[in-house]
Design a protein around this motif. Structure first.
Motif, PDB file in Angstrom:
ATOM      1  N   ALA A  13       0.767  -1.328  -0.117  1.00  9.56           N
ATOM      2  CA  ALA A  13      -0.134   0.063   0.052  1.00  9.56           C
ATOM      3  C   ALA A  13       0.985   1.297   0.091  1.00  9.56           C
ATOM      4  O   ALA A  13       0.546   2.138  -0.684  1.00  9.56           O
ATOM      5  N   ALA A  14       1.912   1.349   0.801  1.00  9.68           N
ATOM      6  CA  ALA A  14       2.834   2.363   0.994  1.00  9.68           C
ATOM      7  C   ALA A  14       3.708   2.654  -0.400  1.00  9.68           C
ATOM      8  O   ALA A  14       3.630   3.742  -0.936  1.00  9.68           O
ATOM      9  N   ALA A  15       3.849   1.528  -1.141  1.00  8.10           N
ATOM     10  CA  ALA A  15       4.713   1.824  -2.300  1.00  8.10           C
ATOM     11  C   ALA A  15       3.601   2.201  -3.371  1.00  8.10           C
ATOM     12  O   ALA A  15       4.048   2.887  -4.167  1.00  8.10           O
ATOM     13  N   GLU A  16       2.434   1.793  -3.273  1.00 10.29           N
ATOM     14  CA  GLU A  16       1.400   2.336  -4.270  1.00 10.29           C
ATOM     15  C   GLU A  16       1.151   3.705  -4.126  1.00 10.29           C
ATOM     16  O   GLU A  16       1.310   4.421  -5.055  1.00 10.29           O
ATOM     17  N   ASN A  48      14.395  13.256   8.756  1.00  8.62           N
ATOM     18  CA  ASN A  48      15.771  13.095   8.151  1.00  8.62           C
ATOM     19  C   ASN A  48      16.230  11.665   8.519  1.00  8.62           C
ATOM     20  O   ASN A  48      16.781  10.968   7.573  1.00  8.62           O
ATOM     21  N   GLY A  49      15.925  11.213   9.640  1.00  8.68           N
ATOM     22  CA  GLY A  49      16.527   9.883  10.107  1.00  8.68           C
ATOM     23  C   GLY A  49      15.856   8.874   9.100  1.00  8.68           C
ATOM     24  O   GLY A  49      16.823   7.804   8.416  1.00  8.68           O
ATOM     25  N   ILE A  50      14.792   8.791   8.681  1.00  4.60           N
ATOM     26  CA  ILE A  50      13.910   7.946   8.077  1.00  4.60           C
ATOM     27  C   ILE A  50      14.356   7.903   6.722  1.00  4.60           C
ATOM     28  O   ILE A  50      14.673   6.907   5.811  1.00  4.60           O
ATOM     29  N   LEU A  51      14.416   9.285   6.057  1.00  3.51           N
ATOM     30  CA  LEU A  51      14.723   9.336   4.652  1.00  3.51           C
ATOM     31  C   LEU A  51      16.360   9.016   4.223  1.00  3.51           C
ATOM     32  O   LEU A  51      16.741   8.512   3.317  1.00  3.51           O
ATOM     33  N   GLY A  52      17.194   9.199   5.648  1.00  2.00           N
ATOM     34  CA  GLY A  52      18.417   8.772   5.430  1.00  2.00           C
ATOM     35  C   GLY A  52      18.556   7.192   5.465  1.00  2.00           C
ATOM     36  O   GLY A  52      19.489   7.069   4.606  1.00  2.00           O
ATOM     37  N   ALA A  53      17.817   6.651   6.097  1.00  2.00           N
ATOM     38  CA  ALA A  53      17.875   5.090   5.981  1.00  2.00           C
ATOM     39  C   ALA A  53      17.307   4.635   4.788  1.00  2.00           C
ATOM     40  O   ALA A  53      17.963   3.646   4.196  1.00  2.00           O
ATOM     41  N   LEU A  54      16.292   5.372   4.266  1.00  6.71           N
ATOM     42  CA  LEU A  54      15.739   4.910   2.923  1.00  6.71           C
ATOM     43  C   LEU A  54      16.811   5.063   1.738  1.00  6.71           C
ATOM     44  O   LEU A  54      17.293   4.292   0.768  1.00  6.71           O
ATOM     45  N   ALA A  84      18.370   2.443  -0.860  1.00  6.92           N
ATOM     46  CA  ALA A  84      18.724   2.795  -2.244  1.00  6.92           C
ATOM     47  C   ALA A  84      19.915   2.507  -2.699  1.00  6.92           C
ATOM     48  O   ALA A  84      20.009   2.267  -4.056  1.00  6.92           O
ATOM     49  N   ASN A  85      21.077   2.747  -1.772  1.00  5.92           N
ATOM     50  CA  ASN A  85      22.471   2.677  -2.424  1.00  5.92           C
ATOM     51  C   ASN A  85      23.017   1.299  -2.021  1.00  5.92           C
ATOM     52  O   ASN A  85      24.245   1.353  -2.013  1.00  5.92           O
ATOM     53  N   SER A  86      22.334   0.344  -1.372  1.00  2.05           N
ATOM     54  CA  SER A  86      22.906  -0.713  -0.939  1.00  2.05           C
ATOM     55  C   SER A  86      23.235  -1.563  -1.884  1.00  2.05           C
ATOM     56  O   SER A  86      22.774  -1.652  -3.197  1.00  2.05           O
ATOM     57  N   ASP A  87      24.149  -2.511  -1.904  1.00  4.27           N
ATOM     58  CA  ASP A  87      24.789  -3.549  -2.838  1.00  4.27           C
ATOM     59  C   ASP A  87      23.814  -5.008  -2.832  1.00  4.27           C
ATOM     60  O   ASP A  87      24.365  -5.831  -3.398  1.00  4.27           O
ATOM     61  N   LYS A  88      22.820  -4.897  -2.142  1.00  6.59           N
ATOM     62  CA  LYS A  88      21.770  -6.008  -2.042  1.00  6.59           C
ATOM     63  C   LYS A  88      21.000  -6.059  -3.123  1.00  6.59           C
ATOM     64  O   LYS A  88      20.401  -5.096  -3.444  1.00  6.59           O
ATOM     65  N   ASP A  89      20.715  -7.197  -3.688  1.00  6.33           N
ATOM     66  CA  ASP A  89      19.660  -7.454  -4.572  1.00  6.33           C
ATOM     67  C   ASP A  89      18.309  -7.726  -3.946  1.00  6.33           C
ATOM     68  O   ASP A  89      18.296  -8.101  -2.923  1.00  6.33           O
ATOM     69  N   PRO A  90      17.197  -7.228  -4.834  1.00  5.27           N
ATOM     70  CA  PRO A  90      17.075  -6.547  -6.197  1.00  5.27           C
ATOM     71  C   PRO A  90      17.253  -5.190  -6.218  1.00  5.27           C
ATOM     72  O   PRO A  90      17.301  -4.713  -7.112  1.00  5.27           O
ATOM     73  N   ILE A  91      17.759  -4.614  -5.067  1.00  5.88           N
ATOM     74  CA  ILE A  91      18.021  -3.058  -5.027  1.00  5.88           C
ATOM     75  C   ILE A  91      18.991  -2.573  -5.991  1.00  5.88           C
ATOM     76  O   ILE A  91      18.782  -1.926  -6.930  1.00  5.88           O
ATOM     77  N   LYS A  92      20.224  -3.290  -5.840  1.00  8.30           N
ATOM     78  CA  LYS A  92      21.394  -3.191  -6.906  1.00  8.30           C
ATOM     79  C   LYS A  92      21.117  -3.432  -8.351  1.00  8.30           C
ATOM     80  O   LYS A  92      21.346  -2.534  -9.089  1.00  8.30           O
ATOM     81  N   TYR A  93      20.202  -4.349  -8.657  1.00  8.91           N
ATOM     82  CA  TYR A  93      19.794  -4.653  -9.853  1.00  8.91           C
ATOM     83  C   TYR A  93      18.992  -3.599 -10.322  1.00  8.91           C
ATOM     84  O   TYR A  93      19.314  -3.202 -11.700  1.00  8.91           O
ATOM     85  N   TYR A  94      18.210  -3.133  -9.714  1.00  5.08           N
ATOM     86  CA  TYR A  94      17.260  -1.991 -10.256  1.00  5.08           C
ATOM     87  C   TYR A  94      18.209  -0.863 -10.493  1.00  5.08           C
ATOM     88  O   TYR A  94      18.120  -0.072 -11.307  1.00  5.08           O
ATOM     89  N   ARG A  95      18.961  -0.383  -9.603  1.00 10.14           N
ATOM     90  CA  ARG A  95      19.653   0.846  -9.517  1.00 10.14           C
ATOM     91  C   ARG A  95      20.599   0.736 -10.657  1.00 10.14           C
ATOM     92  O   ARG A  95      20.892   1.841 -11.419  1.00 10.14           O
ATOM     93  N   GLU A  96      21.323  -0.443 -10.855  1.00 12.08           N
ATOM     94  CA  GLU A  96      22.393  -0.339 -11.956  1.00 12.08           C
ATOM     95  C   GLU A  96      21.751  -0.624 -13.377  1.00 12.08           C
ATOM     96  O   GLU A  96      22.252  -0.076 -14.450  1.00 12.08           O
ATOM     97  N   LEU A 121      11.041  -0.640  -0.250  1.00 13.30           N
ATOM     98  CA  LEU A 121      10.367  -0.907   1.057  1.00 13.30           C
ATOM     99  C   LEU A 121      10.494  -2.413   1.096  1.00 13.30           C
ATOM    100  O   LEU A 121      10.369  -2.843   2.222  1.00 13.30           O
ATOM    101  N   LYS A 122      10.559  -3.307   0.202  1.00 11.76           N
ATOM    102  CA  LYS A 122      10.727  -4.516   0.586  1.00 11.76           C
ATOM    103  C   LYS A 122      11.985  -4.824   1.415  1.00 11.76           C
ATOM    104  O   LYS A 122      12.034  -5.779   2.160  1.00 11.76           O
ATOM    105  N   GLY A 123      12.959  -3.962   1.099  1.00 17.26           N
ATOM    106  CA  GLY A 123      14.252  -4.285   2.067  1.00 17.26           C
ATOM    107  C   GLY A 123      14.641  -3.226   3.144  1.00 17.26           C
ATOM    108  O   GLY A 123      15.685  -3.296   3.531  1.00 17.26           O
ATOM    109  N   THR A 124      13.458  -3.061   3.643  1.00 13.91           N
ATOM    110  CA  THR A 124      13.740  -1.889   4.834  1.00 13.91           C
ATOM    111  C   THR A 124      12.982  -2.663   6.163  1.00 13.91           C
ATOM    112  O   THR A 124      12.131  -3.610   6.064  1.00 13.91           O
ATOM    113  N   TYR A 125      13.525  -2.148   7.092  1.00 12.30           N
ATOM    114  CA  TYR A 125      12.849  -2.962   8.417  1.00 12.30           C
ATOM    115  C   TYR A 125      11.512  -2.167   8.787  1.00 12.30           C
ATOM    116  O   TYR A 125      11.155  -1.177   8.177  1.00 12.30           O
ATOM    117  N   PHE A 126      10.914  -3.027   9.375  1.00 14.54           N
ATOM    118  CA  PHE A 126       9.217  -2.808   9.567  1.00 14.54           C
ATOM    119  C   PHE A 126       9.296  -1.499  10.358  1.00 14.54           C
ATOM    120  O   PHE A 126       8.311  -0.784  10.288  1.00 14.54           O
TER     121      PHE A 126
END
Length: 185
Positions: A97-100, A132-138, A142-154, A165-170
């Motif tokens: 829902a948040a992503a939508e 600031n803290g939340i956007l900093g974490a996000l 977004a710059n992590s080397d974990k897939d699928p984030i890295k795949y989409y970014r590259e 949002l799939k890769g963030t803490y609850f």
């Protein structure tokens, strides 16, 4: 000096329980259950309603069986598993829902939808839960080397919100939603 505990085999555990008055409908099945889940997890966690003190020693109420205690363990185990499954479903729904909402309101480029102006700041005693803290974490995610984030970014030069949002803490997700403006809420 810390107290040392003596190791007891499952057979010894069953004898201790018998000596305290506990009955067994199926001792072989009880043995398997004690081997699998452990004495502490079954007996120590659920024995209380079935015991009384006699001359300073704990004994089991007459006709109490191992299977009664195990049924309490099973009920609690099943409830915890059901609650966990429901929590995971809720978490997946909130992420979706948040992503939508974010995609519809601000697009799918993380450089756009993570803009500070898109949200409202809120007071928090913990700096990591301010905007600031939340956007900093996000941004860090977004710059992590974990897939699928890295795949989409590259591959696409963006990280869509449903991927980020799939890769963030609850806890980050919940506090991110709290920073939504009224239109997004």
């Amino acid at each position: 000096m810390p107290k040392e505990f003596d190791y007891t085999t499952v057979e010894q555990q069953i004898k201790i329980l018998r000596d305290k008055g506990l009955l067994f409908d199926d001792e072989m099945l009880a043995k398997k259950r004690l081997e699998r889940y452990g004495y502490y997890n079954i007996i120590n966690s659920y024995k209380e309603p079935y015991q009384y003190i006699n001359n300073g020693k704990k004994e089991y109420i007459s006709k109490t069986t191992f299977e009664q205690i195990y049924s309490m363990f099973t009920l609690d185990h099943n409830l915890r598993n059901s609650i966990m499954a429901s929590m995971l479903d809720l978490e997946a729904c909130l992420r979706s829902a948040a992503a939508e909402v974010i995609s519809y309101s601000f697009g799918t480029d993380h450089n756009s939808y993570l803009n500070f102006r898109n949200y409202r700041d809120r007071f928090s005693k913990n700096p990591k839960f301010t905007l600031n803290g939340i956007l900093g974490a996000l941004h860090t995610n977004a710059n992590s080397d974990k897939d699928p984030i890295k795949y989409y970014r590259e591959k696409h030069q963006i990280v869509p919100p449903w991927i980020l949002l799939k890769g963030t803490y609850f806890s980050v997700l919940i506090n991110y939603i709290k920073c939504f403006k009224n239109e997004q809420k």
